[in-house]
Write a protein that holds these residues in place. Sequence first.
Motif, PDB file in Angstrom:
ATOM      1  N   PRO A 198       0.813  -1.198   0.000  1.00  0.00           N
ATOM      2  CA  PRO A 198       0.000   0.000   0.000  1.00  0.00           C
ATOM      3  C   PRO A 198       0.855   1.260   0.000  1.00  0.00           C
ATOM      4  N   MET A 199       0.386   2.250  -0.729  1.00  0.00           N
ATOM      5  CA  MET A 199       1.088   3.517  -0.794  1.00  0.00           C
ATOM      6  C   MET A 199       0.819   4.271   0.500  1.00  0.00           C
ATOM      7  N   ALA A 200       1.831   4.823   1.107  1.00  0.00           N
ATOM      8  CA  ALA A 200       1.676   5.590   2.341  1.00  0.00           C
ATOM      9  C   ALA A 200       1.702   7.074   2.005  1.00  0.00           C
ATOM     10  N   LEU A 201       0.731   7.797   2.534  1.00  0.00           N
ATOM     11  CA  LEU A 201       0.675   9.234   2.325  1.00  0.00           C
ATOM     12  C   LEU A 201       1.519   9.944   3.373  1.00  0.00           C
ATOM     13  N   THR A 202       2.199  10.965   2.935  1.00  0.00           N
ATOM     14  CA  THR A 202       2.981  11.788   3.851  1.00  0.00           C
ATOM     15  C   THR A 202       2.121  12.950   4.341  1.00  0.00           C
ATOM     16  N   ASP A 203       2.652  13.685   5.315  1.00  0.00           N
ATOM     17  CA  ASP A 203       1.949  14.864   5.806  1.00  0.00           C
ATOM     18  C   ASP A 203       1.738  15.880   4.684  1.00  0.00           C
ATOM     19  N   LYS A 204       2.717  15.968   3.809  1.00  0.00           N
ATOM     20  CA  LYS A 204       2.625  16.907   2.681  1.00  0.00           C
ATOM     21  C   LYS A 204       1.482  16.498   1.743  1.00  0.00           C
ATOM     22  N   ASP A 205       1.318  15.191   1.522  1.00  0.00           N
ATOM     23  CA  ASP A 205       0.219  14.706   0.680  1.00  0.00           C
ATOM     24  C   ASP A 205      -1.138  15.064   1.291  1.00  0.00           C
ATOM     25  N   VAL A 206      -1.255  14.899   2.607  1.00  0.00           N
ATOM     26  CA  VAL A 206      -2.510  15.205   3.298  1.00  0.00           C
ATOM     27  C   VAL A 206      -2.797  16.701   3.213  1.00  0.00           C
ATOM     28  N   GLN A 207      -1.766  17.527   3.352  1.00  0.00           N
ATOM     29  CA  GLN A 207      -1.952  18.970   3.219  1.00  0.00           C
ATOM     30  C   GLN A 207      -2.457  19.327   1.822  1.00  0.00           C
ATOM     31  N   LYS A 208      -1.912  18.675   0.803  1.00  0.00           N
ATOM     32  CA  LYS A 208      -2.334  18.946  -0.565  1.00  0.00           C
ATOM     33  C   LYS A 208      -3.789  18.514  -0.781  1.00  0.00           C
ATOM     34  N   ILE A 209      -4.159  17.344  -0.262  1.00  0.00           N
ATOM     35  CA  ILE A 209      -5.542  16.864  -0.381  1.00  0.00           C
ATOM     36  C   ILE A 209      -6.493  17.834   0.321  1.00  0.00           C
ATOM     37  N   ALA A 210      -6.102  18.284   1.509  1.00  0.00           N
ATOM     38  CA  ALA A 210      -6.935  19.233   2.254  1.00  0.00           C
ATOM     39  C   ALA A 210      -7.089  20.545   1.490  1.00  0.00           C
TER      40      ALA A 210
ATOM     41  N   GLU B  89      -5.417   7.963   9.261  1.00  0.00           N
ATOM     42  CA  GLU B  89      -6.729   7.482   8.821  1.00  0.00           C
ATOM     43  C   GLU B  89      -6.703   7.080   7.345  1.00  0.00           C
ATOM     44  N   ILE B  90      -6.159   7.949   6.510  1.00  0.00           N
ATOM     45  CA  ILE B  90      -6.131   7.680   5.061  1.00  0.00           C
ATOM     46  C   ILE B  90      -5.242   6.474   4.772  1.00  0.00           C
ATOM     47  N   ASN B  91      -4.102   6.381   5.440  1.00  0.00           N
ATOM     48  CA  ASN B  91      -3.223   5.228   5.228  1.00  0.00           C
ATOM     49  C   ASN B  91      -3.903   3.932   5.655  1.00  0.00           C
ATOM     50  N   GLY B  92      -4.708   3.981   6.705  1.00  0.00           N
ATOM     51  CA  GLY B  92      -5.478   2.803   7.114  1.00  0.00           C
ATOM     52  C   GLY B  92      -6.472   2.387   6.042  1.00  0.00           C
ATOM     53  N   ILE B  93      -7.115   3.359   5.420  1.00  0.00           N
ATOM     54  CA  ILE B  93      -8.064   3.068   4.340  1.00  0.00           C
ATOM     55  C   ILE B  93      -7.334   2.453   3.155  1.00  0.00           C
ATOM     56  N   LEU B  94      -6.162   3.001   2.826  1.00  0.00           N
ATOM     57  CA  LEU B  94      -5.388   2.457   1.703  1.00  0.00           C
ATOM     58  C   LEU B  94      -4.939   1.020   1.977  1.00  0.00           C
ATOM     59  N   LYS B  95      -4.597   0.713   3.216  1.00  0.00           N
ATOM     60  CA  LYS B  95      -4.219  -0.666   3.572  1.00  0.00           C
ATOM     61  C   LYS B  95      -5.413  -1.599   3.422  1.00  0.00           C
ATOM     62  N   TRP B  96      -6.586  -1.124   3.824  1.00  0.00           N
ATOM     63  CA  TRP B  96      -7.807  -1.934   3.702  1.00  0.00           C
ATOM     64  C   TRP B  96      -8.115  -2.192   2.226  1.00  0.00           C
ATOM     65  N   ILE B  97      -7.958  -1.188   1.376  1.00  0.00           N
ATOM     66  CA  ILE B  97      -8.179  -1.361  -0.064  1.00  0.00           C
ATOM     67  C   ILE B  97      -7.188  -2.370  -0.630  1.00  0.00           C
ATOM     68  N   ALA B  98      -5.931  -2.294  -0.201  1.00  0.00           N
ATOM     69  CA  ALA B  98      -4.923  -3.258  -0.658  1.00  0.00           C
ATOM     70  C   ALA B  98      -5.316  -4.671  -0.244  1.00  0.00           C
ATOM     71  N   GLN B  99      -5.909  -4.816   0.943  1.00  0.00           N
ATOM     72  CA  GLN B  99      -6.376  -6.129   1.393  1.00  0.00           C
ATOM     73  C   GLN B  99      -7.491  -6.635   0.485  1.00  0.00           C
ATOM     74  N   LEU B 100      -8.399  -5.759   0.091  1.00  0.00           N
ATOM     75  CA  LEU B 100      -9.492  -6.157  -0.796  1.00  0.00           C
ATOM     76  C   LEU B 100      -8.980  -6.578  -2.170  1.00  0.00           C
ATOM     77  N   GLU B 101      -7.902  -5.949  -2.620  1.00  0.00           N
ATOM     78  CA  GLU B 101      -7.349  -6.292  -3.929  1.00  0.00           C
ATOM     79  C   GLU B 101      -6.770  -7.703  -3.951  1.00  0.00           C
ATOM     80  N   GLU B 102      -6.494  -8.285  -2.791  1.00  0.00           N
ATOM     81  CA  GLU B 102      -5.938  -9.633  -2.722  1.00  0.00           C
ATOM     82  C   GLU B 102      -6.997 -10.713  -2.945  1.00  0.00           C
ATOM     83  N   VAL B 103      -8.274 -10.352  -2.863  1.00  0.00           N
ATOM     84  CA  VAL B 103      -9.349 -11.325  -3.011  1.00  0.00           C
ATOM     85  C   VAL B 103      -9.462 -11.737  -4.472  1.00  0.00           C
ATOM     86  N   ASN B 104      -9.512 -13.049  -4.709  1.00  0.00           N
ATOM     87  CA  ASN B 104      -9.633 -13.566  -6.068  1.00  0.00           C
ATOM     88  C   ASN B 104     -11.093 -13.482  -6.509  1.00  0.00           C
ATOM     89  N   THR B 105     -11.349 -12.669  -7.521  1.00  0.00           N
ATOM     90  CA  THR B 105     -12.714 -12.497  -8.027  1.00  0.00           C
ATOM     91  C   THR B 105     -12.868 -13.050  -9.440  1.00  0.00           C
TER      92      THR B 105
END
Length: 107
Positions: A12-24, A42-58
């Motif tokens: 998963p891609m980790a956002l830096t403080d600078k990335d969060v400032q830009k998003i805000a 919070e955002i990094n936790g969401i990105l980790k959860w999305i990465a977990q979902l991508e592992e599911v074989n569909t």
Amino acid sequence: MIFCGEALQPRPMALTDKDVQKIAKLARIALAPEEILHYAGEINGILKWIAQLEEVNTDGIDPLLSVSNQLLPWRADVVTDGNQQEAVLKNAPMQNYGCFAVPKVIE
């Protein structure tokens, strides 16, 4: 998703403080400095959860429109209670030109 190393293992891609400032800034949200660290986590936790979902074989799974296969009943789109203008306007405290009249609220 960022791939690292020769094994091409996704991580998963980790956002830096600078990335969060830009998003805000793009979202026009003012954040205090202590909030930036919180939302980065919070955002990094969401990105980790999305990465977990991508592992599911569909493979071989059809996309769903709904989790239930029940269809909603449809009714004919016909006017059944029209031509009652006078009866409806009897309830109006004020009426003008066959319509509800309301006091002016904007100068």
